[in-house]
Design a protein around this motif. Structure first.
Motif, short mmCIF file in Angstrom:
data_model
loop_
_atom_site.label_atom_id
_atom_site.label_comp_id
_atom_site.label_asym_id
_atom_site.label_seq_id
_atom_site.Cartn_x
_atom_site.Cartn_y
_atom_site.Cartn_z
N GLU A 1 0.81 -1.21 0.00
CA GLU A 1 0.00 0.00 0.00
C GLU A 1 0.85 1.27 0.00
O GLU A 1 0.37 2.34 -0.40
N LEU A 2 2.08 1.16 0.47
CA LEU A 2 2.99 2.29 0.51
C LEU A 2 4.34 1.88 -0.08
O LEU A 2 4.70 0.70 -0.04
N PRO A 3 5.10 2.84 -0.61
CA PRO A 3 6.38 2.50 -1.23
C PRO A 3 7.39 1.96 -0.22
O PRO A 3 7.40 2.39 0.94
N PRO A 4 8.25 1.05 -0.65
CA PRO A 4 9.35 0.61 0.22
C PRO A 4 10.18 1.81 0.65
O PRO A 4 10.37 2.76 -0.11
N GLY A 5 10.67 1.76 1.87
CA GLY A 5 11.49 2.85 2.38
C GLY A 5 10.69 3.97 3.02
O GLY A 5 11.28 4.94 3.52
N THR A 6 9.37 3.86 3.03
CA THR A 6 8.56 4.88 3.69
C THR A 6 8.90 4.91 5.18
O THR A 6 8.99 3.86 5.82
N ASP A 7 9.12 6.10 5.72
CA ASP A 7 9.51 6.26 7.12
C ASP A 7 8.27 6.21 8.01
O ASP A 7 7.43 7.12 7.97
N PRO A 8 8.11 5.16 8.83
CA PRO A 8 6.91 5.03 9.65
C PRO A 8 6.67 6.20 10.59
O PRO A 8 5.54 6.68 10.73
#
Length: 199
Positions: free
Chosen positions: A149-156
């Motif tokens: 649902e979100l791109p890899p590497g997205t900062d939580p």
């Protein structure tokens, strides 16, 4: 919201009971009177703990605030897990709104923010509290990345911050009302930024 035992004390027993009583009294005093009217004497009287003990262990109002925040940071936060990042972020943002609009919780939450604006020890404790909350909420984003649902590497943590920051802005900067619609817009904006790779 509160601080860790530490200092070589054994968990449980009289020390834990005293700490719990003082913490409960601190929260009650904050809810009723606010930060500016919080006193060691008031907390001591409400908790049944002698004020000499309170001064010795907590040092003063700043120590009481810091300890209350530390204990809160150790408590679990009911993080949503709906199976959808959109719904999870909405639920998270609404949880923050509820924490400040609830007639019981709201005055205490607001008092902690006020304390952090006026006292460096409270500010440090509040930063730790928020760091704990961000860490607890991070799985919302890591699950979303795993589901695609979100791109890899997205900062939580950045996504969580973006989802709740507009709520705090309205509460403490522009002094505008907050409600579920505000929460949903904040969550939606954070989600759009995350999907675009901005976070």
């Amino acid at each position: 919201m509160t601080i860790a035992e530490g200092h070589g004390r054994r968990p449980g027993g009289r020390s834990a009971r005293v700490r719990a009583a003082v913490r409960a009294a601190t929260l009650s005093e904050l809810a009723e009177k606010g930060y500016t009217a919080l006193t060691v004497e008031g907390v001591a009287a409400r908790s049944g703990v002698h004020k000499t003990t309170v001064y010795r262990r907590w040092g003063g109002v700043e120590g009481l605030i810091a300890d209350a925040l530390e204990m809160a940071s150790e408590e679990p936060w009911p993080i949503p897990d709906t199976g959808s990042v959109e719904d999870d972020l909405r639920a998270l943002a609404r949880l923050v709104v509820t924490g400040f609009t609830d007639p019981d919780e709201g005055p205490v939450s607001t008092a902690f923010i006020a304390a952090a604006m006026q006292n460096s020890a409270a500010a440090v404790a509040l930063r730790r509290f928020f760091a704990s909350r961000h860490d607890q909420a991070a799985p919302i984003v890591t699950r979303a990345v795993a589901r695609g649902e979100l791109p890899p590497g997205t900062d939580p943590v950045e996504v969580v911050r973006a989802a709740v920051a507009p709520i705090y802005y309205r509460l403490f900067v522009s002094r505008e009302p907050v409600d579920a619609a505000v929460a949903d817009r904040a969550a939606g904006a954070a989600l759009a930024a995350a999907r675009a790779g901005a976070l």
